[in-house]
Motif scaffolding. Structure first.
Motif, PDB file in Angstrom:
ATOM      1  N   PRO A  49       0.812  -1.221   0.000  1.00 41.82           N
ATOM      2  CA  PRO A  49       0.000   0.000   0.000  1.00 41.82           C
ATOM      3  C   PRO A  49       0.844   1.269   0.000  1.00 41.82           C
ATOM      4  O   PRO A  49       1.972   1.284   0.511  1.00 41.82           O
ATOM      5  N   GLU A  68      -4.416   3.135   0.322  1.00 36.20           N
ATOM      6  CA  GLU A  68      -3.993   2.956  -1.075  1.00 36.20           C
ATOM      7  C   GLU A  68      -4.561   4.104  -1.905  1.00 36.20           C
ATOM      8  O   GLU A  68      -5.723   4.500  -1.739  1.00 36.20           O
ATOM      9  N   TRP A  76      -7.654  -0.375  -8.894  1.00 38.47           N
ATOM     10  CA  TRP A  76      -7.441  -1.389  -7.839  1.00 38.47           C
ATOM     11  C   TRP A  76      -7.409  -2.782  -8.450  1.00 38.47           C
ATOM     12  O   TRP A  76      -6.467  -3.553  -8.234  1.00 38.47           O
ATOM     13  N   HIS A  79      -4.592  -3.365 -11.106  1.00 38.77           N
ATOM     14  CA  HIS A  79      -3.271  -3.642 -10.530  1.00 38.77           C
ATOM     15  C   HIS A  79      -3.260  -4.947  -9.729  1.00 38.77           C
ATOM     16  O   HIS A  79      -2.269  -5.246  -9.054  1.00 38.77           O
ATOM     17  N   HIS A  81      -4.749  -5.827  -7.007  1.00 34.44           N
ATOM     18  CA  HIS A  81      -4.692  -5.743  -5.546  1.00 34.44           C
ATOM     19  C   HIS A  81      -5.691  -6.687  -4.888  1.00 34.44           C
ATOM     20  O   HIS A  81      -5.493  -7.110  -3.733  1.00 34.44           O
ATOM     21  N   ASN A  84      -3.893  -9.836  -4.056  1.00 38.54           N
ATOM     22  CA  ASN A  84      -2.577  -9.674  -3.430  1.00 38.54           C
ATOM     23  C   ASN A  84      -2.757  -9.499  -1.919  1.00 38.54           C
ATOM     24  O   ASN A  84      -3.291  -8.494  -1.465  1.00 38.54           O
ATOM     25  N   TYR A  87      -2.311  -6.283   0.416  1.00 43.10           N
ATOM     26  CA  TYR A  87      -3.275  -5.188   0.506  1.00 43.10           C
ATOM     27  C   TYR A  87      -4.434  -5.498   1.452  1.00 43.10           C
ATOM     28  O   TYR A  87      -5.397  -4.743   1.528  1.00 43.10           O
ATOM     29  N   HIS A  93      -9.420   3.385   0.633  1.00 43.68           N
ATOM     30  CA  HIS A  93      -9.012   3.525  -0.764  1.00 43.68           C
ATOM     31  C   HIS A  93      -9.304   4.961  -1.181  1.00 43.68           C
ATOM     32  O   HIS A  93     -10.461   5.399  -1.185  1.00 43.68           O
ATOM     33  N   THR A 106     -10.472  -6.757  -0.863  1.00 45.18           N
ATOM     34  CA  THR A 106      -9.120  -7.273  -0.663  1.00 45.18           C
ATOM     35  C   THR A 106      -9.109  -8.777  -0.893  1.00 45.18           C
ATOM     36  O   THR A 106     -10.159  -9.413  -1.060  1.00 45.18           O
TER      37      THR A 106
END
Length: 391
Positions: A49, A68, A76, A79, A81, A84, A87, A93, A106
């Protein structure tokens, strides 16, 4: 209708968040919950982040987690996220878009709160962003209604010191550690002088010529005539096989290499002949003027600029190499108060600021400010923009 919104970089939006350059009095998340920023977090320079360890109060509940930043909420997922686990710690956000932002999730299934900064950005910043995308001039010269002279000169002081550090680094790149330190320093100074005298058409060619001239000199070479002959041979004007490329296009007569080389030789001879121990004292700052006089060279604006951009950084480096603290500090202080003639065309962008204080016209840091900040679009690192947005 073309999409507008936040048309600048994500790094710029990060800077806005980091410095809280938006209306923070009555923030609400996208789902209508009150938001108070206790701590915006620390900018993360590694993976994960953008801001770590933020403290936020949402609808009366205090949250500790990460933030983020994206210019658009759909970045979001773009990429990755959402898959992942790095995050999973994101609690907020932050986006800036005209349309309603999309909800994100998430990797562990949690749903970070979303804050859309678009409506909280100041009119000054909106004007700046619009101008930034539609002008080849300095964006802040036309779009910001208030320019703080205090902020301008704080920024200029920063740029002035950065420029000095840059010129010191440039000098060190010419320093040959294979030579004796005294010889290496003198040779680096000679190369720097020739480089400066080659601005703007023939910097590389002048430096190459100086290097060949230094290599060709011997202990027996003492006369000016001998040195001039060696220098012109090194320049290779009449040598079809020479690898030195000279550029004569649009050149003023005074800047022609056939005129600059004799000046460079005469000044360089003074440098090479100066007892090295004389250079380790703070009085060494005065040697430049004496060298010019002994070489029969008039102290034109070019040589005044070279005193600042070549000689003072060279003395600063010398003080560092030989732990001569007084010399080092003297060179730095002389730079700080230095006034140099600067071609008006280089500072043309600043005229639109209509500043009462015109000191910038004599500060070499002004040139660095325009090149490294204004022309390079590094507005988010500039005190002027930050002050104007906050005013």
């Amino acid at each position: 209708m073309a999409k507008q919104g936040f048309q600048h970089s994500e790094a710029f939006l990060q800077w806005i968040w980091e410095n809280l350059l938006f209306e923070i009095g009555a923030l609400q998340t996208d789902d209508g919950k009150s938001l108070q920023i206790i701590k915006q977090g620390s900018l993360n320079h590694s993976d994960g982040p953008d801001f770590k360890h933020a403290i936020l109060e949402i609808e009366g509940v205090r949250w500790h987690g990460d933030v983020e930043i994206h210019t658009e909420s759909n970045h979001w997922d773009a990429h990755n996220h959402q898959i992942n686990p790095d995050y999973n710690t994101v609690v907020l956000h932050v986006v800036a878009e005209e349309e309603k932002p999309q909800q994100v999730y998430t990797e562990n299934g949690s749903r970070p709160y979303v804050i859309n900064l678009w409506s909280y950005l100041s009119p000054q910043l909106h004007l700046f962003l619009n101008s930034f995308q539609n002008t080849s001039s300095l964006p802040c010269s036309s779009s910001l209604n208030f320019i703080s002279e205090d902020a301008f000169y704080r920024q200029l002081q920063k740029a002035h010191l950065e420029y000095f550090e840059k010129k010191a680094d440039d000098f060190l790149r010419l320093y040959d550690p294979e030579l004796m330190p005294s010889t290496a320093w003198k040779h680096a100074l000679v190369l720097s002088i020739w480089d400066g005298l080659g601005i703007s058409h023939n910097r590389r060619a002048m430096q190459q010529t100086a290097s060949k001239w230094l290599e060709a000199r011997t202990a027996e070479v003492q006369s000016l005539e001998d040195d001039l002959e060696l220098a012109f041979n090194a320049a290779g004007f009449e040598d079809a096989l020479s690898n030195i490329q000279w550029n004569y296009k649009g050149m003023r007569p005074a800047s022609h290499p056939r005129r600059r080389i004799p000046e460079a030789v005469r000044l360089s001879r003074q440098v090479l002949d100066e007892p090295f121990e004389n250079m380790l004292h703070k009085s060494a700052t005065e040697a430049w003027k004496h060298w010019l006089e002994k070489a029969g060279i008039k102290s034109t604006s070019r040589y005044e600029i070279l005193f600042g951009t070549v000689y003072l950084p060279a003395l600063y480096v010398l003080g560092s190499l030989f732990v001569a603290h007084t010399l080092k500090e003297t060179a730095l202080q002389r730079w700080k108060r230095l006034k140099s003639p600067i071609p008006a065309t280089l500072l043309e962008p600043f005229k639109k600021f209509d500043l009462e204080d015109q000191r910038y016209q004599k500060k070499l840091g002004s040139v660095h400010q325009i090149k490294a900040y204004c022309r390079a679009g590094q507005c988010s690192k500039c005190f002027v923009l930050k002050k104007a947005i906050q005013s």
